[in-house]
Design a protein around this motif. Structure first.
Motif, PDB file in Angstrom:
ATOM      1  N   LEU A  26       5.988  -4.784  65.777  1.00  0.00           N
ATOM      2  CA  LEU A  26       6.868  -5.352  67.054  1.00  0.00           C
ATOM      3  C   LEU A  26       6.900  -4.162  68.070  1.00  0.00           C
ATOM      4  N   ARG A  27       7.175  -3.033  67.867  1.00  0.00           N
ATOM      5  CA  ARG A  27       7.181  -1.971  68.885  1.00  0.00           C
ATOM      6  C   ARG A  27       5.623  -2.136  69.567  1.00  0.00           C
ATOM      7  N   GLY A  28       4.625  -2.070  68.845  1.00  0.00           N
ATOM      8  CA  GLY A  28       3.227  -2.079  69.420  1.00  0.00           C
ATOM      9  C   GLY A  28       3.001  -3.559  69.978  1.00  0.00           C
ATOM     10  N   TRP A  29       3.555  -4.500  69.695  1.00  0.00           N
ATOM     11  CA  TRP A  29       3.238  -5.784  70.497  1.00  0.00           C
ATOM     12  C   TRP A  29       4.043  -5.589  71.765  1.00  0.00           C
ATOM     13  N   ARG A  30       5.300  -5.053  71.763  1.00  0.00           N
ATOM     14  CA  ARG A  30       6.109  -4.954  72.883  1.00  0.00           C
ATOM     15  C   ARG A  30       5.251  -4.060  73.870  1.00  0.00           C
ATOM     16  N   ASP A  31       4.904  -3.213  73.543  1.00  0.00           N
ATOM     17  CA  ASP A  31       4.219  -2.168  74.270  1.00  0.00           C
ATOM     18  C   ASP A  31       2.946  -2.793  74.788  1.00  0.00           C
ATOM     19  N   TRP A  32       2.128  -3.534  74.131  1.00  0.00           N
ATOM     20  CA  TRP A  32       0.866  -4.156  74.569  1.00  0.00           C
ATOM     21  C   TRP A  32       1.402  -5.129  75.568  1.00  0.00           C
ATOM     22  N   ILE A  33       2.383  -5.842  75.520  1.00  0.00           N
ATOM     23  CA  ILE A  33       2.835  -7.066  76.489  1.00  0.00           C
ATOM     24  C   ILE A  33       3.207  -6.412  77.795  1.00  0.00           C
ATOM     25  N   GLN A  34       4.069  -5.010  77.719  1.00  0.00           N
ATOM     26  CA  GLN A  34       4.326  -4.501  78.869  1.00  0.00           C
ATOM     27  C   GLN A  34       3.180  -3.984  79.547  1.00  0.00           C
ATOM     28  N   LEU A  35       2.022  -3.362  78.852  1.00  0.00           N
ATOM     29  CA  LEU A  35       0.962  -3.006  79.542  1.00  0.00           C
ATOM     30  C   LEU A  35       0.172  -4.099  80.314  1.00  0.00           C
ATOM     31  N   LYS A  36       0.066  -5.329  79.672  1.00  0.00           N
ATOM     32  CA  LYS A  36      -0.533  -6.520  80.200  1.00  0.00           C
ATOM     33  C   LYS A  36       0.122  -6.923  81.433  1.00  0.00           C
ATOM     34  N   ARG A  37       1.476  -6.718  81.327  1.00  0.00           N
ATOM     35  CA  ARG A  37       2.399  -7.143  82.727  1.00  0.00           C
ATOM     36  C   ARG A  37       2.425  -6.124  83.686  1.00  0.00           C
ATOM     37  N   GLU A  38       2.096  -4.831  83.438  1.00  0.00           N
ATOM     38  CA  GLU A  38       1.986  -3.982  84.492  1.00  0.00           C
ATOM     39  C   GLU A  38       0.383  -4.024  85.071  1.00  0.00           C
ATOM     40  N   GLU A  39      -0.480  -4.313  84.325  1.00  0.00           N
ATOM     41  CA  GLU A  39      -1.947  -4.853  84.918  1.00  0.00           C
ATOM     42  C   GLU A  39      -1.767  -6.103  85.751  1.00  0.00           C
ATOM     43  N   LEU A  40      -1.140  -6.854  85.426  1.00  0.00           N
ATOM     44  CA  LEU A  40      -0.961  -8.048  86.318  1.00  0.00           C
ATOM     45  C   LEU A  40      -0.085  -8.085  87.520  1.00  0.00           C
ATOM     46  N   ALA A  41       0.695  -6.920  87.477  1.00  0.00           N
ATOM     47  CA  ALA A  41       1.601  -6.784  88.616  1.00  0.00           C
ATOM     48  C   ALA A  41       0.621  -5.784  89.675  1.00  0.00           C
ATOM     49  N   ALA A  42      -0.256  -4.807  88.961  1.00  0.00           N
ATOM     50  CA  ALA A  42      -1.104  -4.203  89.715  1.00  0.00           C
ATOM     51  C   ALA A  42      -2.475  -5.133  90.177  1.00  0.00           C
ATOM     52  N   GLY A  43      -2.335  -6.060  90.019  1.00  0.00           N
ATOM     53  CA  GLY A  43      -3.407  -7.092  90.247  1.00  0.00           C
ATOM     54  C   GLY A  43      -4.883  -6.892  89.995  1.00  0.00           C
ATOM     55  N   HIS A  44      -4.984  -6.143  88.998  1.00  0.00           N
ATOM     56  CA  HIS A  44      -6.373  -6.099  88.395  1.00  0.00           C
ATOM     57  C   HIS A  44      -6.347  -5.775  86.844  1.00  0.00           C
ATOM     58  N   SER A  45      -7.375  -5.679  86.129  1.00  0.00           N
ATOM     59  CA  SER A  45      -7.275  -5.360  84.626  1.00  0.00           C
ATOM     60  C   SER A  45      -8.016  -4.287  84.560  1.00  0.00           C
ATOM     61  N   ILE A  46      -7.917  -3.705  83.276  1.00  0.00           N
ATOM     62  CA  ILE A  46      -8.732  -2.575  82.996  1.00  0.00           C
ATOM     63  C   ILE A  46     -10.192  -2.648  82.962  1.00  0.00           C
ATOM     64  N   GLY A  47     -11.070  -1.641  83.834  1.00  0.00           N
ATOM     65  CA  GLY A  47     -12.638  -1.903  83.459  1.00  0.00           C
ATOM     66  C   GLY A  47     -13.002  -2.951  84.448  1.00  0.00           C
ATOM     67  N   HIS A  48     -12.257  -3.517  85.623  1.00  0.00           N
ATOM     68  CA  HIS A  48     -12.906  -4.381  86.416  1.00  0.00           C
ATOM     69  C   HIS A  48     -13.203  -3.685  87.849  1.00  0.00           C
ATOM     70  N   ASP A  49     -14.442  -3.658  88.210  1.00  0.00           N
ATOM     71  CA  ASP A  49     -14.694  -2.926  89.526  1.00  0.00           C
ATOM     72  C   ASP A  49     -14.503  -4.104  90.512  1.00  0.00           C
ATOM     73  N   PRO A  50     -13.761  -3.728  91.498  1.00  0.00           N
ATOM     74  CA  PRO A  50     -13.279  -4.571  92.605  1.00  0.00           C
ATOM     75  C   PRO A  50     -14.754  -4.903  93.389  1.00  0.00           C
ATOM     76  N   ALA A  51     -15.632  -4.197  93.570  1.00  0.00           N
ATOM     77  CA  ALA A  51     -17.027  -4.353  94.241  1.00  0.00           C
ATOM     78  C   ALA A  51     -17.728  -5.633  93.430  1.00  0.00           C
ATOM     79  N   VAL A  52     -17.476  -5.967  92.349  1.00  0.00           N
ATOM     80  CA  VAL A  52     -18.435  -6.837  91.488  1.00  0.00           C
ATOM     81  C   VAL A  52     -17.410  -8.191  91.795  1.00  0.00           C
TER      82      VAL A  52
END
Length: 80
Positions: A26-52
């Motif tokens: 459960l702790r791992g799941w919550r941390d993963w969900i928080q990471l995804k929320r932070e990625e969405l808030a930042a407007g990009h996902s890990i590994g995505h090149d904005p030039a592409v």
């Protein structure tokens, strides 16, 4: 003194182990969900090149190029 039955002890240990594993998962799941929320808030996902461009954008561009080619062929009087 009361005798504790071995089956009861085994069941209690299994229940404690299952509880610990569940809490860790459960702790791992919550941390993963928080990471995804932070990625969405930042407007990009890990590994995505904005030039592409995104795949959807590339498909739209390819579709527009194909339509333009067809319109140019119609304007030139070429049968497709």
């Amino acid at each position: 003194m009361a005798f504790i039955h071995p089956d009861f002890t085994t069941a209690a240990v299994a229940l404690v182990a299952l509880t610990i594993i569940s809490l860790v998962a459960l702790r791992g799941w919550r941390d993963w969900i928080q990471l995804k929320r932070e990625e969405l808030a930042a407007g990009h996902s890990i590994g995505h090149d904005p030039a592409v461009p995104h795949a959807g954008s590339r498909i739209e561009i390819a579709d527009l190029k194909e339509r333009l080619r067809k319109l140019e062929a119609i304007a030139a009087g070429v049968d497709l």
